[in-house]
Design a protein around this motif. Structure first.
Motif, short mmCIF file in Angstrom:
data_model
loop_
_atom_site.label_atom_id
_atom_site.label_comp_id
_atom_site.label_asym_id
_atom_site.label_seq_id
_atom_site.Cartn_x
_atom_site.Cartn_y
_atom_site.Cartn_z
N SER A 89 30.91 28.34 65.51
CA SER A 89 30.54 28.57 66.90
C SER A 89 30.26 30.05 67.13
O SER A 89 29.85 30.46 68.20
CB SER A 89 31.64 28.08 67.85
OG SER A 89 32.81 28.87 67.69
N LYS A 90 30.47 30.87 66.09
CA LYS A 90 30.25 32.32 66.19
C LYS A 90 29.02 32.70 65.37
O LYS A 90 28.90 32.36 64.21
CB LYS A 90 31.47 33.08 65.68
CG LYS A 90 32.70 32.83 66.52
CD LYS A 90 33.89 33.58 65.99
CE LYS A 90 35.10 33.31 66.86
NZ LYS A 90 36.31 33.88 66.28
N LYS A 91 28.13 33.43 66.01
CA LYS A 91 26.88 33.85 65.36
C LYS A 91 27.14 34.61 64.07
O LYS A 91 26.49 34.35 63.05
CB LYS A 91 26.07 34.72 66.33
CG LYS A 91 24.78 35.25 65.73
CD LYS A 91 24.04 36.13 66.71
CE LYS A 91 22.81 36.71 66.07
NZ LYS A 91 22.08 37.59 66.97
N LYS A 92 28.11 35.52 64.07
CA LYS A 92 28.41 36.33 62.89
C LYS A 92 28.78 35.45 61.69
O LYS A 92 28.31 35.67 60.58
CB LYS A 92 29.56 37.29 63.21
CG LYS A 92 30.00 38.18 62.08
CD LYS A 92 31.16 39.05 62.55
CE LYS A 92 32.29 39.06 61.59
NZ LYS A 92 33.21 38.03 61.44
N ASP A 93 29.59 34.42 61.94
CA ASP A 93 30.01 33.53 60.85
C ASP A 93 28.85 32.67 60.36
O ASP A 93 28.73 32.41 59.16
CB ASP A 93 31.17 32.65 61.29
CG ASP A 93 32.49 33.41 61.38
OD1 ASP A 93 32.49 34.62 61.06
OD2 ASP A 93 33.50 32.81 61.76
N ILE A 94 27.99 32.24 61.25
CA ILE A 94 26.81 31.46 60.84
C ILE A 94 25.90 32.32 59.97
O ILE A 94 25.45 31.89 58.92
CB ILE A 94 26.04 30.92 62.07
CG1 ILE A 94 26.89 29.89 62.81
CG2 ILE A 94 24.70 30.31 61.65
CD1 ILE A 94 26.32 29.47 64.14
#
Length: 113
Positions: A89-94
């Motif tokens: 749900s976090k852009k950084k992790d994606i």
């Protein structure tokens, strides 16, 4: 974000064998299912090769002692790597998971679509 539970019925032995393989990669079945669903949603295609052609046998020497030893060494190295938890749900992790720029999905990340 609304979350639901997804379940599937599979053969017990098949699940256990899959868990062994995934554990060597620092993964578990729920994480792999989330990865599959996330990648499918973002790429709008199933990230697996599906084919109706008959199986092709392994190339000669595929299971040679040297190859088996090398695969075991690689498996040993991957078991020494610490598993990392990503929150999709976090852009950084994606971005870290896909290691790509997803600027065309910026509206989705910002919740404007």
């Amino acid at each position: 974000m609304s979350v639901i539970q997804v379940s599937a019925r599979v053969d017990k032995n098949l699940k256990e064998e899959a868990q062994k393989v995934l554990a060597k990669q620092g993964l578990d079945i729920p994480t792999v299912i989330k990865m599959l669903i996330t990648k499918t949603a973002y790429e709008q295609q199933v990230p697996l090769m599906l084919t109706s052609s008959p199986s092709v046998s392994y190339p000669e020497g595929w299971f040679s002692a040297d190859r088996v030893e090398n695969r075991n060494k690689i498996a040993g190295m991957t078991s020494q790597v610490e598993a990392k938890t990503l929150d999709f749900s976090k852009k950084k992790d994606i971005e870290e998971f896909f290691d790509e720029d997803f600027s065309e999905y910026e509206d989705l990340f910002n919740g404007t679509k």
